[in-house]
Design a protein around this motif. Structure first.
Motif, PDB file in Angstrom:
ATOM      1  N   LEU A   4       0.730  -1.204   0.145  1.00  0.00           N
ATOM      2  CA  LEU A   4       0.077  -0.079   0.049  1.00  0.00           C
ATOM      3  C   LEU A   4       0.723   1.171  -0.076  1.00  0.00           C
ATOM      4  O   LEU A   4       1.738   1.257   0.680  1.00  0.00           O
ATOM      5  CB  LEU A   4      -0.724  -0.174   1.329  1.00  0.00           C
ATOM      6  N   THR A   5       0.455   2.414  -0.598  1.00  0.00           N
ATOM      7  CA  THR A   5       1.083   3.624  -0.536  1.00  0.00           C
ATOM      8  C   THR A   5       0.009   4.524   0.158  1.00  0.00           C
ATOM      9  O   THR A   5      -1.210   4.135   0.494  1.00  0.00           O
ATOM     10  CB  THR A   5       1.145   4.423  -1.976  1.00  0.00           C
ATOM     11  N   GLY A  14     -10.136   7.271   3.088  1.00  0.00           N
ATOM     12  CA  GLY A  14     -10.171   8.583   3.373  1.00  0.00           C
ATOM     13  C   GLY A  14      -9.276   9.065   4.069  1.00  0.00           C
ATOM     14  O   GLY A  14      -8.220   8.306   4.517  1.00  0.00           O
ATOM     15  N   GLU A  15      -9.341  10.308   4.634  1.00  0.00           N
ATOM     16  CA  GLU A  15      -8.224  10.992   5.484  1.00  0.00           C
ATOM     17  C   GLU A  15      -8.424  10.450   6.815  1.00  0.00           C
ATOM     18  O   GLU A  15      -9.419  10.021   7.270  1.00  0.00           O
ATOM     19  CB  GLU A  15      -8.381  12.551   5.592  1.00  0.00           C
ATOM     20  N   LEU A  16      -7.106   9.743   7.364  1.00  0.00           N
ATOM     21  CA  LEU A  16      -7.147   9.455   8.669  1.00  0.00           C
ATOM     22  C   LEU A  16      -5.944   9.654   9.371  1.00  0.00           C
ATOM     23  O   LEU A  16      -4.937  10.371   8.974  1.00  0.00           O
ATOM     24  CB  LEU A  16      -7.373   7.935   8.552  1.00  0.00           C
ATOM     25  N   ASP A  17      -5.946   9.561  10.656  1.00  0.00           N
ATOM     26  CA  ASP A  17      -4.790   9.439  11.642  1.00  0.00           C
ATOM     27  C   ASP A  17      -3.560   9.060  10.954  1.00  0.00           C
ATOM     28  O   ASP A  17      -3.538   7.942  10.604  1.00  0.00           O
ATOM     29  CB  ASP A  17      -5.128   9.017  12.915  1.00  0.00           C
ATOM     30  N   ASP A  18      -2.391   9.847  11.287  1.00  0.00           N
ATOM     31  CA  ASP A  18      -0.978   9.507  10.802  1.00  0.00           C
ATOM     32  C   ASP A  18      -0.848   8.044  11.245  1.00  0.00           C
ATOM     33  O   ASP A  18      -0.095   7.330  10.733  1.00  0.00           O
ATOM     34  CB  ASP A  18      -0.053  10.177  10.882  1.00  0.00           C
ATOM     35  N   ALA A  19      -1.015   7.768  12.736  1.00  0.00           N
ATOM     36  CA  ALA A  19      -0.542   6.675  13.355  1.00  0.00           C
ATOM     37  C   ALA A  19      -1.301   5.306  12.601  1.00  0.00           C
ATOM     38  O   ALA A  19      -0.486   4.319  12.284  1.00  0.00           O
ATOM     39  CB  ALA A  19      -0.830   6.615  14.822  1.00  0.00           C
ATOM     40  N   ILE A  20      -2.599   5.686  12.266  1.00  0.00           N
ATOM     41  CA  ILE A  20      -3.264   4.333  11.706  1.00  0.00           C
ATOM     42  C   ILE A  20      -2.974   4.093  10.470  1.00  0.00           C
ATOM     43  O   ILE A  20      -2.585   2.965   9.897  1.00  0.00           O
ATOM     44  CB  ILE A  20      -4.516   4.725  11.751  1.00  0.00           C
ATOM     45  N   LEU A  21      -2.491   5.284   9.496  1.00  0.00           N
ATOM     46  CA  LEU A  21      -1.940   5.314   8.253  1.00  0.00           C
ATOM     47  C   LEU A  21      -0.750   4.428   8.340  1.00  0.00           C
ATOM     48  O   LEU A  21      -0.374   3.419   7.466  1.00  0.00           O
ATOM     49  CB  LEU A  21      -1.846   6.447   7.650  1.00  0.00           C
ATOM     50  N   LEU A  22       0.207   4.780   9.033  1.00  0.00           N
ATOM     51  CA  LEU A  22       1.722   4.154   9.206  1.00  0.00           C
ATOM     52  C   LEU A  22       1.497   2.543   9.594  1.00  0.00           C
ATOM     53  O   LEU A  22       2.056   1.745   9.181  1.00  0.00           O
ATOM     54  CB  LEU A  22       2.405   4.838  10.235  1.00  0.00           C
ATOM     55  N   LEU A  24      -1.144   0.837   9.023  1.00  0.00           N
ATOM     56  CA  LEU A  24      -1.873   0.080   7.814  1.00  0.00           C
ATOM     57  C   LEU A  24      -0.693  -0.312   6.806  1.00  0.00           C
ATOM     58  O   LEU A  24      -0.467  -1.391   6.390  1.00  0.00           O
ATOM     59  CB  LEU A  24      -2.732   0.846   7.291  1.00  0.00           C
ATOM     60  N   ILE A  25       0.174   0.531   6.471  1.00  0.00           N
ATOM     61  CA  ILE A  25       1.223   0.539   5.579  1.00  0.00           C
ATOM     62  C   ILE A  25       2.314  -0.541   6.148  1.00  0.00           C
ATOM     63  O   ILE A  25       2.835  -1.485   5.319  1.00  0.00           O
ATOM     64  CB  ILE A  25       1.845   1.932   5.224  1.00  0.00           C
ATOM     65  N   ALA A  26       2.638  -0.348   7.374  1.00  0.00           N
ATOM     66  CA  ALA A  26       3.418  -1.293   7.853  1.00  0.00           C
ATOM     67  C   ALA A  26       3.257  -2.788   7.791  1.00  0.00           C
ATOM     68  O   ALA A  26       4.003  -3.764   7.935  1.00  0.00           O
ATOM     69  CB  ALA A  26       3.823  -1.044   9.461  1.00  0.00           C
ATOM     70  N   THR A  27       1.990  -3.229   7.719  1.00  0.00           N
ATOM     71  CA  THR A  27       1.435  -4.712   7.517  1.00  0.00           C
ATOM     72  C   THR A  27       1.888  -5.074   6.271  1.00  0.00           C
ATOM     73  O   THR A  27       2.116  -6.441   6.158  1.00  0.00           O
ATOM     74  CB  THR A  27      -0.102  -4.685   7.496  1.00  0.00           C
ATOM     75  N   GLY A  28       2.370  -4.348   5.287  1.00  0.00           N
ATOM     76  CA  GLY A  28       2.983  -5.039   3.933  1.00  0.00           C
ATOM     77  C   GLY A  28       1.651  -5.352   3.065  1.00  0.00           C
ATOM     78  O   GLY A  28       1.888  -6.234   2.155  1.00  0.00           O
ATOM     79  N   GLN A  56      -8.975 -13.207   7.835  1.00  0.00           N
ATOM     80  CA  GLN A  56      -7.705 -13.930   8.067  1.00  0.00           C
ATOM     81  C   GLN A  56      -6.549 -13.263   7.754  1.00  0.00           C
ATOM     82  O   GLN A  56      -6.593 -12.520   6.703  1.00  0.00           O
ATOM     83  CB  GLN A  56      -7.969 -15.337   7.393  1.00  0.00           C
ATOM     84  N   GLY A  57      -5.280 -13.644   8.178  1.00  0.00           N
ATOM     85  CA  GLY A  57      -4.218 -13.104   7.919  1.00  0.00           C
ATOM     86  C   GLY A  57      -3.949 -11.589   7.890  1.00  0.00           C
ATOM     87  O   GLY A  57      -4.379 -10.968   8.727  1.00  0.00           O
ATOM     88  N   ARG A  58      -3.441 -11.018   6.724  1.00  0.00           N
ATOM     89  CA  ARG A  58      -3.414  -9.454   6.621  1.00  0.00           C
ATOM     90  C   ARG A  58      -4.622  -8.930   6.891  1.00  0.00           C
ATOM     91  O   ARG A  58      -4.716  -7.880   7.495  1.00  0.00           O
ATOM     92  CB  ARG A  58      -2.455  -9.106   5.640  1.00  0.00           C
ATOM     93  N   VAL A  59      -5.506  -9.405   6.239  1.00  0.00           N
ATOM     94  CA  VAL A  59      -6.918  -8.805   6.010  1.00  0.00           C
ATOM     95  C   VAL A  59      -7.449  -8.515   7.580  1.00  0.00           C
ATOM     96  O   VAL A  59      -8.005  -7.636   7.823  1.00  0.00           O
ATOM     97  CB  VAL A  59      -7.875  -9.507   5.210  1.00  0.00           C
ATOM     98  N   ALA A  60      -7.046  -9.634   8.378  1.00  0.00           N
ATOM     99  CA  ALA A  60      -7.761  -9.607   9.705  1.00  0.00           C
ATOM    100  C   ALA A  60      -7.088  -8.635  10.755  1.00  0.00           C
ATOM    101  O   ALA A  60      -7.318  -7.779  11.365  1.00  0.00           O
ATOM    102  CB  ALA A  60      -7.523 -11.095  10.527  1.00  0.00           C
ATOM    103  N   GLU A  61      -5.510  -8.471  10.372  1.00  0.00           N
ATOM    104  CA  GLU A  61      -4.755  -7.502  10.725  1.00  0.00           C
ATOM    105  C   GLU A  61      -5.146  -5.987  10.462  1.00  0.00           C
ATOM    106  O   GLU A  61      -5.426  -5.187  11.197  1.00  0.00           O
ATOM    107  CB  GLU A  61      -3.230  -7.504  10.603  1.00  0.00           C
ATOM    108  N   LEU A  62      -5.603  -5.742   9.117  1.00  0.00           N
ATOM    109  CA  LEU A  62      -6.056  -4.407   8.816  1.00  0.00           C
ATOM    110  C   LEU A  62      -7.278  -4.038   9.422  1.00  0.00           C
ATOM    111  O   LEU A  62      -7.570  -3.069   9.780  1.00  0.00           O
ATOM    112  CB  LEU A  62      -6.199  -4.342   7.220  1.00  0.00           C
ATOM    113  N   CYS A  63      -8.276  -5.278   9.802  1.00  0.00           N
ATOM    114  CA  CYS A  63      -9.467  -5.041  10.187  1.00  0.00           C
ATOM    115  C   CYS A  63      -9.301  -4.490  11.621  1.00  0.00           C
ATOM    116  O   CYS A  63      -9.975  -3.623  12.284  1.00  0.00           O
ATOM    117  CB  CYS A  63     -10.396  -6.275  10.412  1.00  0.00           C
ATOM    118  N   ASP A  64      -8.302  -5.223  12.464  1.00  0.00           N
ATOM    119  CA  ASP A  64      -7.997  -4.584  13.761  1.00  0.00           C
ATOM    120  C   ASP A  64      -7.470  -3.210  13.858  1.00  0.00           C
ATOM    121  O   ASP A  64      -8.298  -2.318  14.601  1.00  0.00           O
ATOM    122  CB  ASP A  64      -6.903  -5.609  14.438  1.00  0.00           C
ATOM    123  N   ILE A  65      -6.456  -2.890  13.013  1.00  0.00           N
ATOM    124  CA  ILE A  65      -6.364  -1.452  12.745  1.00  0.00           C
ATOM    125  C   ILE A  65      -7.381  -0.561  12.499  1.00  0.00           C
ATOM    126  O   ILE A  65      -7.515   0.620  13.326  1.00  0.00           O
ATOM    127  CB  ILE A  65      -5.004  -1.509  11.923  1.00  0.00           C
TER     128      ILE A  65
END
Length: 76
Positions: A4-5, A14-22, A24-28, A56-65
């Motif tokens: 992700l970029t 949409g626009e979101l908090d920088d911490a959440i953005l980072l 999300l991107i850090a998950t790969g 499952q997997g990264r999708v579950a991680e993204l859902c948590d974030i």
């Protein structure tokens, strides 16, 4: 598979908090995985029943974030 970029995240959620953005991107994760996570979060329990499994997997991680976000009632 490209990760992700910033622009892709903003395009989907949409626009979101920088911490959440980072986070999300850090998950790969990919664009498609983020799109799937948003679909899981915006759907009701029917999606899990149809697929017969939770995210499952990264999708579950993204859902948590993403669940840490304050989602507006309606997106433009």
């Amino acid at each position: 598979m490209d990760t992700l970029t910033r622009d892709e995240v903003f395009e989907i959620v949409g626009e979101l908090d920088d911490a959440i953005l980072l986070d999300l991107i850090a998950t790969g994760a990919t664009y498609g995985e983020l799109l799937e996570a948003c679909t899981w979060l915006s759907s009701d329990d029917a999606m899990g029943e149809i697929l017969e499994h939770p995210p499952q997997g990264r999708v579950a991680e993204l859902c948590d974030i993403l669940s840490r976000m304050d989602w507006p009632d309606e997106r433009d």
